[in-house]
Design a protein around this motif. Structure first.
Motif, mmCIF file in Angstrom:
data_model
loop_
_atom_site.group_PDB
_atom_site.id
_atom_site.type_symbol
_atom_site.label_atom_id
_atom_site.label_comp_id
_atom_site.label_asym_id
_atom_site.label_seq_id
_atom_site.Cartn_x
_atom_site.Cartn_y
_atom_site.Cartn_z
ATOM 1 N N VAL A 93 -15.693 32.151 5.831
ATOM 2 C CA VAL A 93 -16.830 32.910 6.362
ATOM 3 C C VAL A 93 -16.497 34.377 6.538
ATOM 4 N N SER A 94 -15.264 34.658 6.966
ATOM 5 C CA SER A 94 -14.864 36.025 7.275
ATOM 6 C C SER A 94 -13.389 36.209 6.961
ATOM 7 N N SER A 95 -13.017 37.440 6.644
ATOM 8 C CA SER A 95 -11.599 37.733 6.401
ATOM 9 C C SER A 95 -10.769 37.508 7.657
ATOM 10 N N ASP A 96 -11.405 37.562 8.830
ATOM 11 C CA ASP A 96 -10.694 37.292 10.081
ATOM 12 C C ASP A 96 -10.165 35.863 10.131
ATOM 13 N N PHE A 97 -10.840 34.957 9.418
ATOM 14 C CA PHE A 97 -10.480 33.540 9.461
ATOM 15 C C PHE A 97 -9.666 33.097 8.249
ATOM 16 N N GLU A 98 -9.424 33.989 7.325
ATOM 17 C CA GLU A 98 -8.744 33.612 6.085
ATOM 18 C C GLU A 98 -7.363 33.006 6.358
ATOM 19 N N GLY A 99 -7.116 31.845 5.764
ATOM 20 C CA GLY A 99 -5.814 31.206 5.884
ATOM 21 C C GLY A 99 -5.595 30.423 7.163
ATOM 22 N N MET A 100 -6.604 30.297 7.994
ATOM 23 C CA MET A 100 -6.393 29.599 9.260
ATOM 24 C C MET A 100 -6.288 28.097 9.040
ATOM 25 N N GLY A 101 -5.674 27.434 9.984
ATOM 26 C CA GLY A 101 -5.523 25.985 9.937
ATOM 27 C C GLY A 101 -5.002 25.496 11.267
ATOM 28 N N THR A 102 -4.731 24.221 11.358
ATOM 29 C CA THR A 102 -4.254 23.661 12.618
ATOM 30 C C THR A 102 -3.549 22.333 12.370
ATOM 31 N N THR A 103 -2.609 22.024 13.218
ATOM 32 C CA THR A 103 -2.083 20.662 13.262
ATOM 33 C C THR A 103 -3.106 19.789 13.969
ATOM 34 N N LEU A 104 -2.951 18.491 13.832
ATOM 35 C CA LEU A 104 -3.795 17.555 14.585
ATOM 36 C C LEU A 104 -3.016 16.267 14.773
ATOM 37 N N VAL A 105 -2.854 15.867 16.007
ATOM 38 C CA VAL A 105 -2.322 14.537 16.310
ATOM 39 C C VAL A 105 -3.273 13.889 17.308
ATOM 40 N N ALA A 106 -3.657 12.654 17.018
ATOM 41 C CA ALA A 106 -4.650 11.974 17.853
ATOM 42 C C ALA A 106 -4.249 10.529 18.057
ATOM 43 N N ALA A 107 -4.633 10.000 19.201
ATOM 44 C CA ALA A 107 -4.391 8.599 19.513
ATOM 45 C C ALA A 107 -5.696 7.936 19.923
ATOM 46 N N LEU A 108 -6.007 6.831 19.274
ATOM 47 C CA LEU A 108 -7.110 5.969 19.679
ATOM 48 C C LEU A 108 -6.473 4.745 20.326
ATOM 49 N N ALA A 109 -6.551 4.690 21.651
ATOM 50 C CA ALA A 109 -5.830 3.650 22.400
ATOM 51 C C ALA A 109 -6.810 2.652 22.996
ATOM 52 N N GLN A 110 -6.436 1.385 22.905
ATOM 53 C CA GLN A 110 -7.198 0.301 23.503
ATOM 54 C C GLN A 110 -6.194 -0.739 23.990
ATOM 55 N N PRO A 111 -6.636 -1.739 24.736
ATOM 56 C CA PRO A 111 -5.682 -2.729 25.223
ATOM 57 C C PRO A 111 -4.845 -3.320 24.091
ATOM 58 N N GLU A 112 -3.539 -3.233 24.237
ATOM 59 C CA GLU A 112 -2.552 -3.835 23.341
ATOM 60 C C GLU A 112 -2.364 -3.101 22.024
ATOM 61 N N LEU A 113 -3.096 -1.998 21.770
ATOM 62 C CA LEU A 113 -2.982 -1.341 20.472
ATOM 63 C C LEU A 113 -3.312 0.147 20.565
ATOM 64 N N ALA A 114 -2.526 0.952 19.853
ATOM 65 C CA ALA A 114 -2.841 2.370 19.686
ATOM 66 C C ALA A 114 -2.762 2.714 18.210
ATOM 67 N N LEU A 115 -3.738 3.463 17.725
ATOM 68 C CA LEU A 115 -3.724 3.982 16.367
ATOM 69 C C LEU A 115 -3.537 5.501 16.448
ATOM 70 N N ILE A 116 -2.596 6.011 15.655
ATOM 71 C CA ILE A 116 -2.243 7.423 15.694
ATOM 72 C C ILE A 116 -2.575 8.061 14.360
ATOM 73 N N ALA A 117 -3.250 9.204 14.391
ATOM 74 C CA ALA A 117 -3.506 10.008 13.196
ATOM 75 C C ALA A 117 -2.732 11.307 13.324
ATOM 76 N N ASN A 118 -2.093 11.735 12.238
ATOM 77 C CA ASN A 118 -1.248 12.924 12.334
ATOM 78 C C ASN A 118 -1.299 13.778 11.068
ATOM 79 N N VAL A 119 -1.453 15.091 11.290
ATOM 80 C CA VAL A 119 -1.313 16.103 10.243
ATOM 81 C C VAL A 119 -0.559 17.277 10.859
#
Length: 243
Positions: A93-119
């Motif tokens: 959208v703008s040169s101010d945002f060029e090349g931006m990015g982010t890590t992401l780690v997430a956990a979906l937790a429920q009884p007896e189980l957790a699912l983890i997504a990671n970048v």
């Protein structure tokens, strides 16, 4: 699950480019996510917030009570992909945002189980009867060097290229996220953090605060205080959940 989190500027940076959310999805599931933005003062915080909000919104939209593990994993993958598209499109959208990015780690937790997504190189840890273990593998230059046997795990902590990541949300038109599955027992704990914490504290120090700390609700603050006492050169974000 009970969950707590905090994020802090640290002692050196002028802007906090980390972002996190903890979202109860229903009576059984909790979603937690930590993002660590990159791309300069004008865009790192935009990338982390946008990725978090899009990811959480998509999981909330898609998740159903009756879903099995495979379906839940696909929800996480689709949500990461949508977050990636949102950040990638914003970067154009703008040169101010060029090349931006982010890590992401997430956990979906429920009884007896957790699912983890990671970048990227933000991390998820599990604390159980066996102690502390990584649940994720960093997408970073030094991790590749460790896996190839070029440097040791200890040398990786001090390598000048330790902040160079090989995969991020929003830097390319598409992204692949790793998914991990972890069984949970009563008393187990999950911790998500940006590298502002993991680069400063040793695993055993984190373990001590999580397992032996008197009050779990104060653990995130105790970990932050230790990081800041050692200079906290980066933003620090930590999320803790107990089964």
């Amino acid at each position: 699950m009970d969950a707590w989190g905090l994020t802090d500027l640290g002692n050196v940076r002028k802007q906090n480019q980390d972002f996190y959310e903890i979202v109860p999805l229903d009576g059984q599931r909790t979603l937690m996510v930590v993002c660590d933005g990159m791309g300069g003062a004008k865009s790192g915080n935009v990338a982390s917030r946008l990725a978090t909000e899009v990811f959480v919104g998509e999981v909330q939209r898609m998740i159903r009570t009756e879903m099995n593990q495979a379906q839940l994993e696909q929800v996480l993958r689709d949500a990461v992909e949508l977050a990636n598209t949102a950040v990638f499109e914003q970067s154009k959208v703008s040169s101010d945002f060029e090349g931006m990015g982010t890590t992401l780690v997430a956990a979906l937790a429920q009884p007896e189980l957790a699912l983890i997504a990671n970048v990227g190189d933000s991390r998820a840890y599990i604390f159980d009867k066996d102690g502390i273990r990584f649940m994720t593998v960093d997408h970073s230059l030094v991790e590749l060097m460790v896996q190839r046997g070029e440097i040791t795990r200890e040398q990786a902590k001090y390598h000048p290229g330790k902040n160079l990541i090989t995969r991020a949300v929003g830097t390319e038109a598409s992204v692949f996220c790793d998914i991990y599955c972890q069984s949970l027992r009563p008393g187990d704990a999950l911790l998500l953090c940006s590298d502002g914490l993991s680069n400063v504290l040793a695993d055993q120090e984190i373990l001590f605060e999580v397992v032996h700390g008197v009050h779990k609700e104060g653990c995130c603050q105790r970990l932050l205080d230790i990081a800041k006492s050692r200079g906290a050169p980066d933003n620090v974000t930590v999320v803790l959940a107990t089964a």
